[in-house]
Scaffold this motif. Structure first.
Motif, short mmCIF file in Angstrom:
data_model
loop_
_atom_site.label_atom_id
_atom_site.label_comp_id
_atom_site.label_asym_id
_atom_site.label_seq_id
_atom_site.Cartn_x
_atom_site.Cartn_y
_atom_site.Cartn_z
N GLY A 519 0.82 -1.20 0.00
CA GLY A 519 0.00 0.00 0.00
C GLY A 519 0.86 1.25 0.00
N TYR A 520 1.94 1.22 0.78
CA TYR A 520 2.88 2.34 0.78
C TYR A 520 3.53 2.50 -0.60
N MET A 521 3.81 1.39 -1.26
CA MET A 521 4.38 1.47 -2.61
C MET A 521 3.42 2.18 -3.56
N TRP A 522 2.13 1.89 -3.43
CA TRP A 522 1.17 2.57 -4.31
C TRP A 522 1.03 4.04 -3.93
N TYR A 523 1.14 4.34 -2.67
CA TYR A 523 1.17 5.75 -2.24
C TYR A 523 2.35 6.47 -2.91
N LYS A 524 3.52 5.82 -2.92
CA LYS A 524 4.71 6.42 -3.53
C LYS A 524 4.51 6.59 -5.04
N ASN A 525 3.85 5.64 -5.68
CA ASN A 525 3.57 5.76 -7.10
C ASN A 525 2.69 6.97 -7.38
N LEU A 526 1.62 7.11 -6.59
CA LEU A 526 0.72 8.24 -6.80
C LEU A 526 1.42 9.58 -6.56
N ALA A 527 2.27 9.62 -5.54
CA ALA A 527 2.97 10.86 -5.22
C ALA A 527 3.95 11.26 -6.31
N ALA A 528 4.42 10.28 -7.09
CA ALA A 528 5.44 10.55 -8.11
C ALA A 528 4.84 10.91 -9.47
N LEU A 529 3.53 10.81 -9.61
CA LEU A 529 2.91 11.10 -10.90
C LEU A 529 3.01 12.59 -11.24
N SER A 535 2.88 10.42 -19.78
CA SER A 535 1.74 10.46 -20.70
C SER A 535 0.43 10.35 -19.93
N GLU A 536 -0.63 10.85 -20.54
CA GLU A 536 -1.95 10.77 -19.90
C GLU A 536 -2.34 9.32 -19.65
N GLN A 537 -2.05 8.44 -20.62
CA GLN A 537 -2.38 7.03 -20.46
C GLN A 537 -1.66 6.43 -19.26
N PHE A 538 -0.38 6.76 -19.10
CA PHE A 538 0.40 6.24 -17.98
C PHE A 538 -0.17 6.72 -16.65
N VAL A 539 -0.48 8.00 -16.56
CA VAL A 539 -0.98 8.58 -15.31
C VAL A 539 -2.34 7.98 -14.95
N VAL A 540 -3.25 7.93 -15.91
CA VAL A 540 -4.59 7.40 -15.64
C VAL A 540 -4.52 5.93 -15.23
N ALA A 541 -3.67 5.16 -15.90
CA ALA A 541 -3.54 3.74 -15.57
C ALA A 541 -3.02 3.56 -14.15
N LYS A 542 -2.05 4.37 -13.76
CA LYS A 542 -1.52 4.29 -12.40
C LYS A 542 -2.60 4.66 -11.38
N GLN A 543 -3.31 5.71 -11.63
CA GLN A 543 -4.33 6.18 -10.68
C GLN A 543 -5.42 5.13 -10.48
N HIS A 544 -5.88 4.54 -11.58
CA HIS A 544 -6.96 3.56 -11.47
C HIS A 544 -6.46 2.25 -10.85
#
Length: 579
Positions: A519-529, A535-544
């Motif tokens: 869960g912390y790893m996904w928090y770090k992913n979101l914080a780094a976007l 790309s928009e596709q990369f950001v949206v895919a990470k968020q979802h």
């Protein structure tokens, strides 16, 4: 046929956006002249080409052909020779090796990404350079200068390879009862006698020499694991010029016929007065060997992630292409791609969410090892030590689950060899077993990494994560903090239990900690976007995908939290004869 394309975008995102390691490298005197972002990207791109073009397309052939023993010689799949030569010529076999002995000197965080790609391409092949790299780590830390100067340059160059020889037919995890002996010779060497089993890359003809690191007992050895010493036993004894000379008394008794990783030569080795050389202090061999084993345990995590990544790519492609059933009612006579079905989306998202969190986790652990090395940072070393059992156990458990789930996406085709999915299931299964079974990893985590210091390292880490969440309260921070609070309370209760109860709870506790840290790893992913950069596709895919993890996967921690509150003594109520 199973395909593979290295996930370079996500690898670079983790290195440079999530953990910002390019900035760290430029701050280190030992790294700033060797590596920066463009160099790292070029290295990864070249490694990807070898994996995608020379290994991945032929892994099925390697599985079918396997390693073969004939007349005391082991031969390997034909394309292994050209692929290994490419690795050696490109410096990949010494990527993270010490530059003083001919290695490239690259950080562990970079080499771990190459490890993942090699494992996606062919786990069996990856074991040959992987075992050598681990042996080099042990020699670098524990051998004398003359030994390092003789052996490390040729091992880093790929001319020579390495193994570790621990297990005997009667002695697996209990190495203290091993029978292999080492008696002093008059010239300062030792004569080793005994047999070792399950020796990965124990015999082959990829390299001109094989350097075996062997655990054995001296005549005056105390009983148990405190009486084990480590010896270097070359297949060919180096001559005066440092080249392979006379054949040592090491022979292959047989090779194992295994469930998977068939291209890997898993050997029974016999030592009959084989000449060996002591590495490190007498009776301190197990500590020396654990230097190598801890390195290999991180590599097991790469095996789990690598197999899962390839499984996901192929399941995704199949789900987009396979027409079966109807998702909508627009045309009752027209089948639609199965990716539209809810259960298929569930399976794919489970794999995707765990893979991407696992890659972030692997990069984190590797970066902690780098900081422990280059900064001489005790906190980083302690945290890397804490997280190593998770990298080995949780990442391989998830890797196997991912491959089985991806196979399920294929339906009946997943059970057929031509699609490559059943090979991934067979190949990755061993990662949960060797280098210490995952049950042993869980016991190590619970008893030695958490209970031994009353949770100091783990609880301090969790407190630091909570502080970060409070300072940057982005999406899902509150949910993650809630789970950390409950984990802290549970940990305090588990620390009050006796050793037996802690052992009984170890596997579930490791899984609980892992889900929270992912869960912390996904928090770090979101914080780094950064929408302006990615790309928009990369950001949206990470968020979802992050939202899916927090909504549909992290709640598994609720069940583990509840389970761990129940009395584990129930498992001892049933008498042995009643099983």
């Amino acid at each position: 046929m199973s395909q593979y394309q290295a996930p370079l975008n996500d690898i670079l995102f983790n290195l440079f956006d999530v953990w910002q390691l390019d900035k760290y490298w430029q701050q280190q005197s030992g790294l700033c002249e060797l590596i920066e972002a463009d160099t790292a990207k070029a290295i990864l791109e070249e490694a990807a080409k070898i994996c995608e073009q020379q290994l991945a397309p032929f892994c099925g052939e390697a599985d079918q052909r396997g390693a073969q023993l004939q007349d005391d010689k082991v031969s390997l799949p034909e394309h292994y020779y050209t692929a290994y030569q490419s690795l050696s010529e490109g410096g990949w076999t010494g990527l993270s090796g010490d530059a003083a002995y001919g290695g490239m000197g690259m950080p562990k965080a970079l080499s771990m990404m190459v490890d993942e790609m090699l494992c996606s391409a062919d786990i069996a092949f990856s074991l040959y350079p992987g075992l050598t790299a681990g042996a080099c780590v042990a020699l670098l830390q524990h051998a004398d200068e003359a030994t390092k100067a003789l052996y490390l340059p040729k091992m880093y160059s790929g001319e020579w390879s390495g193994t570790m020889c621990l297990t005997e037919s009667h002695a697996g995890s209990d190495l203290g009862i091993m029978r292999t002996t080492a008696k002093p010779n008059t010239d300062g060497s030792y004569a080793l006698n005994g047999s070792k089993i399950f020796i990965t890359a124990g015999e082959h003809d990829l390299t001109k020499n094989i350097i075996h690191l062997v655990l054995a007992k001296l005549p005056d050895a105390p009983a148990g694991s405190r009486g084990i010493s480590l010896f270097l036993v070359p297949k060919y004894l180096p001559d005066a010029a440092g080249e392979p000379g006379s054949r040592n008394s090491v022979s292959v008794g047989s090779i194992e016929h295994k469930m998977g990783i068939n291209g890997s030569a898993t050997c029974v080795l016999n030592f009959d007065d084989a000449k060996g050389y002591l590495i490190g202090e007498p009776h301190r061999g197990l500590a020396c060997m654990f230097t190598m084993m801890n390195y290999e345990r991180l590599s097991m995590g790469s095996q789990g992630l690598g197999a899962a990544e390839r499984a996901y790519q192929n399941a995704l492609a199949y789900a987009k292409d396979r027409l079966q059933g109807r998702v909508t009612e627009k045309d009752a006579n027209k089948a639609e791609p199965i990716i539209g079905h809810a259960d298929v989306r569930r399976m794919l998202l489970n794999i995707k969410a765990m893979n991407e969190a696992g890659r972030t986790f692997a990069t984190w652990v590797a970066s902690l090892l780098d900081k422990a090395k280059y900064d001489n940072c005790p906190v980083s070393a302690q945290r890397a030590n804490l997280l190593t059992p998770i990298a080995k156990a949780f990442m391989t458990d998830q890797g196997f689950d991912a491959c089985v789930t991806a196979q399920q996406v294929f339906g009946g085709h997943g059970y057929v060899k031509e699609w490559g999915m059943e090979q991934l299931v067979r190949d990755v299964r061993i990662a949960q077993i060797y280098e210490g079974t995952n049950g042993i990893q869980a016991a190590d985590f619970m008893l030695r990494k958490v209970a031994a210091d009353q949770g100091m390292v783990l609880l301090t880490l969790l407190a630091d994560i909570k502080a970060e969440l409070a300072a940057t309260p982005i999406q899902a921070a509150a949910s993650l903090q809630h789970y950390i609070d409950r984990l802290q309370l549970l940990t305090a209760d588990l620390l009050a239990q006796d050793n037996r109860a802690q052992s009984a709870n170890a596997c579930d506790y490791l899984a609980l900690v892992s889900y929270v840290l992912y869960g912390y790893m996904w928090y770090k992913n979101l914080a780094a976007l950064q929408p302006a950069v990615q790309s928009e596709q990369f950001v949206v895919a990470k968020q979802h995908t992050a939202a899916y993890y927090f909504d549909r996967i992290l709640p598994k921690a609720d069940g583990l939290l509840s389970l761990l509150r129940h009395d584990s003594a129930v498992m001892d109520k049933l008498a042995t004869e009643h099983f």
